[in-house]
Design a protein around this motif. Structure first.
Motif, PDB file in Angstrom:
ATOM      1  N   ASP A 221       0.824  -1.226   0.000  1.00 42.29           N
ATOM      2  CA  ASP A 221       0.000   0.000   0.000  1.00 42.29           C
ATOM      3  C   ASP A 221       0.850   1.264   0.000  1.00 42.29           C
ATOM      4  N   ARG A 222       1.991   1.191   0.695  1.00 41.81           N
ATOM      5  CA  ARG A 222       2.890   2.357   0.759  1.00 41.81           C
ATOM      6  C   ARG A 222       3.374   2.717  -0.653  1.00 41.81           C
ATOM      7  N   ILE A 223       3.773   1.689  -1.393  1.00 41.78           N
ATOM      8  CA  ILE A 223       4.283   1.930  -2.746  1.00 41.78           C
ATOM      9  C   ILE A 223       3.138   2.300  -3.691  1.00 41.78           C
ATOM     10  N   LEU A 224       1.989   1.658  -3.532  1.00 41.73           N
ATOM     11  CA  LEU A 224       0.840   2.007  -4.385  1.00 41.73           C
ATOM     12  C   LEU A 224       0.483   3.473  -4.216  1.00 41.73           C
ATOM     13  N   SER A 225       0.600   3.951  -2.978  1.00 38.60           N
ATOM     14  CA  SER A 225       0.291   5.352  -2.715  1.00 38.60           C
ATOM     15  C   SER A 225       1.358   6.256  -3.364  1.00 38.60           C
TER      16      SER A 225
ATOM     17  N   PHE B  63       8.459  -5.663 -14.686  1.00 38.99           N
ATOM     18  CA  PHE B  63       9.471  -4.748 -15.233  1.00 38.99           C
ATOM     19  C   PHE B  63      10.271  -4.119 -14.114  1.00 38.99           C
ATOM     20  N   LYS B  64      11.527  -3.799 -14.447  1.00 36.59           N
ATOM     21  CA  LYS B  64      12.313  -3.001 -13.510  1.00 36.59           C
ATOM     22  C   LYS B  64      11.879  -1.544 -13.666  1.00 36.59           C
ATOM     23  N   TYR B  65      11.775  -0.847 -12.562  1.00 40.33           N
ATOM     24  CA  TYR B  65      11.397   0.566 -12.635  1.00 40.33           C
ATOM     25  C   TYR B  65      12.402   1.336 -13.499  1.00 40.33           C
ATOM     26  N   SER B  66      11.859   2.181 -14.363  1.00 46.15           N
ATOM     27  CA  SER B  66      12.717   2.999 -15.222  1.00 46.15           C
ATOM     28  C   SER B  66      12.207   4.444 -15.170  1.00 46.15           C
ATOM     29  N   PRO B  67      13.035   5.364 -14.641  1.00 45.48           N
ATOM     30  CA  PRO B  67      12.547   6.750 -14.517  1.00 45.48           C
ATOM     31  C   PRO B  67      12.273   7.350 -15.897  1.00 45.48           C
TER      32      PRO B  67
ATOM     33  N   GLU C  17      16.269   7.546  -6.592  1.00 43.06           N
ATOM     34  CA  GLU C  17      16.171   6.086  -6.681  1.00 43.06           C
ATOM     35  C   GLU C  17      16.908   5.469  -5.502  1.00 43.06           C
ATOM     36  N   THR C  18      16.262   4.503  -4.843  1.00 39.88           N
ATOM     37  CA  THR C  18      16.863   3.935  -3.633  1.00 39.88           C
ATOM     38  C   THR C  18      17.243   2.471  -3.805  1.00 39.88           C
ATOM     39  N   VAL C  19      16.731   1.826  -4.835  1.00 36.91           N
ATOM     40  CA  VAL C  19      16.980   0.385  -4.991  1.00 36.91           C
ATOM     41  C   VAL C  19      18.155   0.203  -5.954  1.00 36.91           C
TER      42      VAL C  19
ATOM     43  N   ILE D  53     -13.019 -17.439 -14.272  1.00 32.05           N
ATOM     44  CA  ILE D  53     -12.223 -16.278 -14.688  1.00 32.05           C
ATOM     45  C   ILE D  53     -10.766 -16.419 -14.202  1.00 32.05           C
ATOM     46  N   ALA D  54      -9.831 -15.932 -15.029  1.00 35.28           N
ATOM     47  CA  ALA D  54      -8.412 -15.929 -14.636  1.00 35.28           C
ATOM     48  C   ALA D  54      -7.843 -14.535 -14.922  1.00 35.28           C
ATOM     49  N   PHE D  55      -6.712 -14.244 -14.282  1.00 30.85           N
ATOM     50  CA  PHE D  55      -6.169 -12.886 -14.352  1.00 30.85           C
ATOM     51  C   PHE D  55      -4.718 -12.864 -14.786  1.00 30.85           C
ATOM     52  N   SER D  56      -4.371 -11.766 -15.454  1.00 28.05           N
ATOM     53  CA  SER D  56      -2.958 -11.457 -15.650  1.00 28.05           C
ATOM     54  C   SER D  56      -2.729 -10.049 -15.105  1.00 28.05           C
ATOM     55  N   SER D  57      -1.452  -9.670 -14.966  1.00 28.74           N
ATOM     56  CA  SER D  57      -1.177  -8.387 -14.324  1.00 28.74           C
ATOM     57  C   SER D  57       0.163  -7.827 -14.794  1.00 28.74           C
ATOM     58  N   ASP D  58       0.422  -6.579 -14.426  1.00 25.14           N
ATOM     59  CA  ASP D  58       1.744  -5.960 -14.609  1.00 25.14           C
ATOM     60  C   ASP D  58       2.302  -5.603 -13.240  1.00 25.14           C
ATOM     61  N   PHE D  59       3.619  -5.728 -13.111  1.00 25.03           N
ATOM     62  CA  PHE D  59       4.303  -5.364 -11.870  1.00 25.03           C
ATOM     63  C   PHE D  59       5.526  -4.513 -12.188  1.00 25.03           C
ATOM     64  N   ILE D  60       5.813  -3.573 -11.298  1.00 27.68           N
ATOM     65  CA  ILE D  60       7.072  -2.826 -11.372  1.00 27.68           C
ATOM     66  C   ILE D  60       7.870  -3.160 -10.118  1.00 27.68           C
ATOM     67  N   VAL D  61       9.123  -3.567 -10.276  1.00 24.27           N
ATOM     68  CA  VAL D  61       9.970  -3.775  -9.097  1.00 24.27           C
ATOM     69  C   VAL D  61      10.989  -2.643  -9.014  1.00 24.27           C
ATOM     70  N   GLY D  62      11.340  -2.301  -7.782  1.00 20.53           N
ATOM     71  CA  GLY D  62      12.393  -1.297  -7.579  1.00 20.53           C
ATOM     72  C   GLY D  62      11.918   0.130  -7.713  1.00 20.53           C
ATOM     73  N   PHE D  63      10.615   0.380  -7.543  1.00 23.58           N
ATOM     74  CA  PHE D  63      10.142   1.769  -7.514  1.00 23.58           C
ATOM     75  C   PHE D  63      10.866   2.488  -6.365  1.00 23.58           C
ATOM     76  N   PRO D  64      11.194   3.795  -6.519  1.00 21.54           N
ATOM     77  CA  PRO D  64      11.934   4.483  -5.452  1.00 21.54           C
ATOM     78  C   PRO D  64      11.260   4.289  -4.092  1.00 21.54           C
ATOM     79  N   GLY D  65      12.050   3.873  -3.123  1.00 20.44           N
ATOM     80  CA  GLY D  65      11.521   3.670  -1.776  1.00 20.44           C
ATOM     81  C   GLY D  65      11.076   2.244  -1.502  1.00 20.44           C
ATOM     82  N   GLU D  66      11.067   1.381  -2.525  1.00 21.92           N
ATOM     83  CA  GLU D  66      10.593   0.004  -2.300  1.00 21.92           C
ATOM     84  C   GLU D  66      11.590  -0.748  -1.415  1.00 21.92           C
ATOM     85  N   SER D  67      11.118  -1.145  -0.227  1.00 22.60           N
ATOM     86  CA  SER D  67      11.982  -1.906   0.691  1.00 22.60           C
ATOM     87  C   SER D  67      11.807  -3.391   0.405  1.00 22.60           C
TER      88      SER D  67
END
Ligand code: 5AD
Ligand code: SF4
Length: 467
Positions: free
Chosen positions: A280-284, A345-349, A360-362, A309-323
């Motif tokens: 939630d911290r990162i989503l915010s 995906f890796k976060y890309s500014p 960027e912290t990661v 029903i089935a799902f697919s999704s997208d994820f970003i890893v390493g957003f600034p501040g992600e612990s």
């Protein structure tokens, strides 16, 4: 009529670009351009670019380097080659592209494709033409539609853009800047386009938009129709066996969309619903406008409406501040939901986005490591999902001959490729298939009805699948 000229178009990125590339081809067909697979034969090369992540735009500049050589080779034979850059890099960088790659003749943003013929004429006259405006006119009404033979050549599955742009402003994302404000096409325009496609052999329609379920186009009754209502109307068009839509935002899943999944058998039970993070911290910090709890509740609403029903999704890893803790929460969410597929995906500014201002912290090493862990988990879920099909009967919409002689390939409701030995007359049909095995991400099986079968299916392990 102008003499025929050859056009080569190369698209990067999302399905919107695939749709746009087709509209550019259709619009330039009016000017007597015909498509070629070979860039070196082309009088006009269009690079239809993507700006979503760093690597995507870097690819464009290396491709432009290759095009410069192709252009020089043609010039030695006394022939010309015009080079145009379209898509989101064109929109984001504009004149900068011509400065960095002087070989480029035309820069055209996604809102200006209807003006391509005039831009080419201007480039011929003045040397360069650059247009990246957001005009008020309805570009969809001005772009040409494909001719019947062209629709047939493109196959039985088609995209229709129903909405473009985004007003959500996730802090990492360039889309609100490159594609502009959210805009929905009128219902009648979409229905006409869908009917034309269905009349010419299209069996599967995917409605696309950056934020497709924010759709609110004007209906024939003068009111704004939500996506669910549009899907219900499209469900009445004869010939369309399957409907899909992509990409949805979790916040915009309204009751009409849930009802469409409950009521419409032709609406496929497979939803791409990006969540980006399980913290939630990162989503915010991402300004996603939903929490993990909201997302889970939305998934639940879909599941109650349609059990398969089935799902697919997208994820970003390493957003600034992600612990490490935030990242663990992402893994936990993936475990809880169980995806049929997902992209990570890796976060890309991205220049100009709010997140690009945050430090960027990661570290690169941590980002790599998190991506591997997430992808391993997703991969194991996808494999389990595919394995679960073995021994069951599933409906497959057959699309084309596979590379392997005698094999026809289609897709299940969940977009899994499925291969059978059969005669090509099944292309365009939805038929039940008994799944017998797996080869990488493809299902292998036999037609459940013997009418179209061609010989016995060899043992699954001995079948090598086509592309
Ligand atoms: N860095 C990394 N991934 C991104 N995406 C969008 N912007 C970025 C970015 N700056 C991903 C999101 C989105 C998908 C299309 O691309 O996961 O859902
Ligand atoms: Fe980008 Fe967010 Fe809009 Fe998706 S919802 S296009 S990630 S700003």
């Amino acid at each position: 009529m102008k003499p025929p000229r050859k056009l080569h178009i190369k698209s990067y990125g999302c399905q919107m670009n695939v749709y746009d590339a087709q509209r550019m081809v259709d619009t330039l067909a009016r000017e007597n351009f015909v498509e070629t697979d070979r860039a070196e034969d082309a009088d006009l090369v269009i690079l239809n670019t993507c700006h979503i992540r760093e690597k995507a735009s870097e690819k464009v500049y290396s491709e432009l380097g290759r095009m410069r050589l192709a252009k020089q080779a043609r010039a030695r034979d006394g022939r010309n080659m015009r080079i145009a850059v379209a898509g989101c890099v064109a929109q984001a960088e504009g004149e900068e592209i011509v400065r960095r790659a002087p070989v480029v003749d035309v820069v055209v943003g996604p809102q200006n494709y209807q003006n391509l013929p005039q831009l080419l004429a201007r480039a011929e006259r003045d040397g360069k033409a650059i247009e990246t405006e957001f005009p008020a006119e309805d570009k969809f009404a001005l772009l040409a539609q494909p001719r019947p033979a062209q629709i047939r050549a493109r196959g039985i599955s088609a995209f229709v853009t129903v909405q473009e742009g985004c007003d959500k402003f996730c802090t990492f994302c360039v889309v609100p800047y490159t594609r502009g404000a959210e805009l929905s096409r009128p219902v009648v325009q979409i229905i006409d386009e869908a009917k034309r496609l269905a009349d010419n052999g299209v069996r599967e329609l995917t409605l696309i938009g950056q934020n497709v379920n924010a759709y609110h186009g004007e209906g024939p009754d003068g009111r704004n129709w939500p996506l669910g209502k549009l899907l219900h109307r499209l469900g009445e068009i004869p010939g369309l066996a399957r409907l899909r839509y992509s990409t949805s935002h979790p916040r915009d899943v309204d009751d009409s969309l849930i009802a469409a999944h409950r009521d419409l058998p032709t609406l496929m039970p497979f939803v791409h619903l990006p969540v980006q993070s399980g913290s939630d911290r990162i989503l915010s910090a991402m300004n996603r406008k939903h929490t993990v709890g909201d997302y889970l509740a939305t998934i639940d609403r879909f599941r109650k409406a349609r059990q398969d029903i089935a799902f697919s999704s997208d994820f970003i890893v390493g957003f600034p501040g992600e612990s490490e803790q935030d990242f663990s929460a992402t893994l936990a969410l993936v475990m809880q939901i169980g995806y049929a597929a997902a992209y990570s995906f890796k976060y890309s500014p991205r220049p100009g986005t709010p997140a690009a201002e945050i430090e960027e912290t990661v570290s690169a090493a941590d980002m790599d490591e998190r991506l591997v862990r997430l992808q391993q988990l997703i991969d194991s879920q996808q494999s389990a999902f595919n394995r679960a099909a073995i021994g069951t009967r599933v409906d497959v919409l057959f699309e084309r001959a596979a590379r392997n002689p005698g094999q026809i390939v289609g897709r299940t409701a969940y977009l899994q490729p499925a291969h059978v030995m059969a005669s090509p007359e099944i292309i365009g049909q939805v038929l039940p298939v008994k799944i017998e095995g797996l080869k990488r991400y493809s299902l292998l099986g036999q037609l459940a009805s013997s009418e179209f079968s061609r010989g016995n299916q060899p043992a699954a392990s001995s079948v090598s699948i086509g592309a």
